[in-house]
Design a protein around this motif. Structure first.
Motif, PDB file in Angstrom:
ATOM      1  N   UNK A 160      39.707  42.917  16.513  1.00  9.12           N
ATOM      2  CA  UNK A 160      38.780  44.025  16.753  1.00  9.12           C
ATOM      3  C   UNK A 160      38.455  44.743  15.447  1.00  9.12           C
ATOM      4  N   UNK A 161      39.478  45.005  14.633  1.00  9.15           N
ATOM      5  CA  UNK A 161      39.229  45.686  13.361  1.00  9.15           C
ATOM      6  C   UNK A 161      38.419  44.865  12.391  1.00  9.15           C
ATOM      7  N   UNK A 162      38.620  43.538  12.410  1.00 13.36           N
ATOM      8  CA  UNK A 162      37.915  42.680  11.460  1.00 13.36           C
ATOM      9  C   UNK A 162      36.420  42.629  11.727  1.00 13.36           C
ATOM     10  N   UNK A 163      36.009  42.861  12.979  1.00 12.72           N
ATOM     11  CA  UNK A 163      34.583  42.859  13.306  1.00 12.72           C
ATOM     12  C   UNK A 163      33.861  43.947  12.515  1.00 12.72           C
ATOM     13  N   UNK A 164      34.459  45.141  12.463  1.00 11.15           N
ATOM     14  CA  UNK A 164      33.840  46.236  11.719  1.00 11.15           C
ATOM     15  C   UNK A 164      33.830  45.956  10.218  1.00 11.15           C
ATOM     16  N   UNK A 165      34.945  45.437   9.703  1.00 15.14           N
ATOM     17  CA  UNK A 165      35.001  45.164   8.270  1.00 15.14           C
ATOM     18  C   UNK A 165      34.016  44.063   7.878  1.00 15.14           C
ATOM     19  N   UNK A 166      33.869  43.047   8.729  1.00  8.32           N
ATOM     20  CA  UNK A 166      32.909  41.982   8.439  1.00  8.32           C
ATOM     21  C   UNK A 166      31.483  42.531   8.438  1.00  8.32           C
ATOM     22  N   UNK A 167      31.199  43.405   9.402  1.00  8.02           N
ATOM     23  CA  UNK A 167      29.870  43.985   9.469  1.00  8.02           C
ATOM     24  C   UNK A 167      29.537  44.846   8.260  1.00  8.02           C
ATOM     25  N   UNK A 168      30.554  45.438   7.643  1.00  5.69           N
ATOM     26  CA  UNK A 168      30.328  46.265   6.466  1.00  5.69           C
ATOM     27  C   UNK A 168      30.325  45.457   5.172  1.00  5.69           C
ATOM     28  N   UNK A 169      30.623  44.184   5.254  1.00  7.20           N
ATOM     29  CA  UNK A 169      30.669  43.349   4.058  1.00  7.20           C
ATOM     30  C   UNK A 169      31.923  43.552   3.224  1.00  7.20           C
ATOM     31  N   UNK A 170      32.990  44.073   3.835  1.00 11.77           N
ATOM     32  CA  UNK A 170      34.223  44.335   3.089  1.00 11.77           C
ATOM     33  C   UNK A 170      35.224  43.197   3.262  1.00 11.77           C
ATOM     34  N   UNK A 171      34.739  41.962   3.114  1.00 12.09           N
ATOM     35  CA  UNK A 171      35.590  40.767   3.222  1.00 12.09           C
ATOM     36  C   UNK A 171      35.243  39.835   2.070  1.00 12.09           C
ATOM     37  N   UNK A 172      36.260  39.346   1.343  1.00 16.06           N
ATOM     38  CA  UNK A 172      36.057  38.377   0.270  1.00 16.06           C
ATOM     39  C   UNK A 172      36.417  36.991   0.815  1.00 16.06           C
ATOM     40  N   UNK A 173      35.397  36.195   1.110  1.00 21.43           N
ATOM     41  CA  UNK A 173      35.629  34.922   1.801  1.00 21.43           C
ATOM     42  C   UNK A 173      36.299  33.878   0.916  1.00 21.43           C
ATOM     43  N   UNK A 174      36.047  33.911  -0.376  1.00 26.98           N
ATOM     44  CA  UNK A 174      36.696  32.939  -1.256  1.00 26.98           C
ATOM     45  C   UNK A 174      38.206  33.183  -1.311  1.00 26.98           C
ATOM     46  N   UNK A 175      38.600  34.436  -1.418  1.00 25.25           N
ATOM     47  CA  UNK A 175      40.024  34.765  -1.409  1.00 25.25           C
ATOM     48  C   UNK A 175      40.643  34.392  -0.066  1.00 25.25           C
ATOM     49  N   UNK A 176      39.923  34.639   1.009  1.00 27.62           N
ATOM     50  CA  UNK A 176      40.414  34.290   2.343  1.00 27.62           C
ATOM     51  C   UNK A 176      40.698  32.792   2.464  1.00 27.62           C
ATOM     52  N   UNK A 177      39.768  31.975   2.002  1.00 26.54           N
ATOM     53  CA  UNK A 177      39.970  30.521   2.110  1.00 26.54           C
ATOM     54  C   UNK A 177      41.211  30.088   1.348  1.00 26.54           C
ATOM     55  N   UNK A 178      41.450  30.686   0.208  1.00 24.25           N
ATOM     56  CA  UNK A 178      42.652  30.338  -0.554  1.00 24.25           C
ATOM     57  C   UNK A 178      43.914  30.742   0.203  1.00 24.25           C
ATOM     58  N   UNK A 179      43.916  31.933   0.786  1.00 23.95           N
ATOM     59  CA  UNK A 179      45.071  32.382   1.548  1.00 23.95           C
ATOM     60  C   UNK A 179      45.331  31.476   2.744  1.00 23.95           C
ATOM     61  N   UNK A 180      44.288  31.168   3.494  1.00 25.15           N
ATOM     62  CA  UNK A 180      44.443  30.320   4.683  1.00 25.15           C
ATOM     63  C   UNK A 180      44.931  28.917   4.326  1.00 25.15           C
ATOM     64  N   UNK A 181      44.538  28.416   3.154  1.00 24.99           N
ATOM     65  CA  UNK A 181      44.988  27.087   2.728  1.00 24.99           C
ATOM     66  C   UNK A 181      46.514  27.039   2.635  1.00 24.99           C
TER      67      UNK A 181
END
Length: 260
Positions: A56-77
């Protein structure tokens, strides 16, 4: 009890939305020490609590553009394979069912580590900034591999104890990306990283029989509005006040668990 569960869920959800911290680090001890649930059940239930609350919280952060997708992919790997391996080990060894005292020690240890990370976050951030300034080429070259390694450690700790995705993840990120991640992007990236990780780990614990679904439902009644409210005010949260208070509480809880 349902009212108390919902109230606990609201308080923890509010902190998750404000700071990205406080999910497993507070909810699992609450379930064990205050509500009397077995450690394995508290961990499994909290993983799903964290997954749905942070979704639920991530929906708001994604909508605001406060997510770094490249860093996320590295973490998930790193984190998702580590979670799978940890679940396999739990299934084969039966550690979650046979070693309640061992789980309490693990919980206490990770809570203490989380508290220290929160208290020294600014210092760790400064060290990362220094390395980024004085050895920029080597530092940036090491970032991808170190981020994957950080994700793997988080995957193991979160699957074993349900703790670490928020506070420890945030401290690792401020060290690895001292300039790239603003406070808002740090919280958004940290929260979104935890969503698939806790869903995967929670699914494994559900198959192991470690999830109390009625308890989960009552916790979510409070946590969903709490995390949405917290995420809305996250850019104005008094982070310098909240983190030391949370860290102090975690130290006391960690000592209680380590001493049994």
């Amino acid at each position: 009890m349902e009212g108390l569960n919902a109230l606990a869920g609201f308080g923890v959800g509010l902190l998750v939305g404000l700071t990205g911290v406080g999910g497993g680090a507070l909810m699992t001890p609450i379930l064990v020490l205050l509500f009397g649930h077995a450690p394995a059940v508290a961990i499994g239930t909290d993983l799903w609590f964290a997954a749905l609350t942070k979704s639920a919280g991530s929906v708001l952060h994604h909508g605001r553009g406060t997510v770094d997708w490249e860093v996320l992919r590295r973490l998930w790997t790193g984190s998702l394979p580590a979670a799978l391996v940890t679940l396999l080990w739990l299934h084969v060894s039966g550690f979650d069912k046979l070693h309640h005292d061992g789980l309490l020690v693990a919980l206490g240890g990770v809570l203490l580590l989380t508290a220290l990370a929160m208290l020294f976050k600014a210092r760790i951030h400064a060290i990362g900034q220094g390395l980024r300034t004085h050895t920029p080429v080597a530092f940036k070259r090491a970032q991808p591999a170190l981020t994957v390694a950080a994700g793997a450690l988080l995957g193991f700790l979160v699957t074993l104890t349900s703790i670490g995705a928020g506070a420890l993840g945030a401290v690792m990120l401020v060290y690895l990306y001292p300039r790239r991640l603003t406070p808002a992007r740090l919280v958004g990236t940290d929260i979104l990283h935890a969503v698939p990780l806790t869903i995967l780990a929670g699914s494994g614990h559900l198959l192991l029989g470690n999830v109390n679904l009625p308890l989960l439902g009552s916790l979510l009644l409070g946590s969903i509005p709490g995390v949405l409210l917290g995420a809305h005010f996250s850019t104005r949260a008094p982070d310098g006040l909240l983190r030391p208070v949370i860290a102090g509480v975690l130290v006391l809880v960690a000592i209680k668990m380590l001493l049994g």
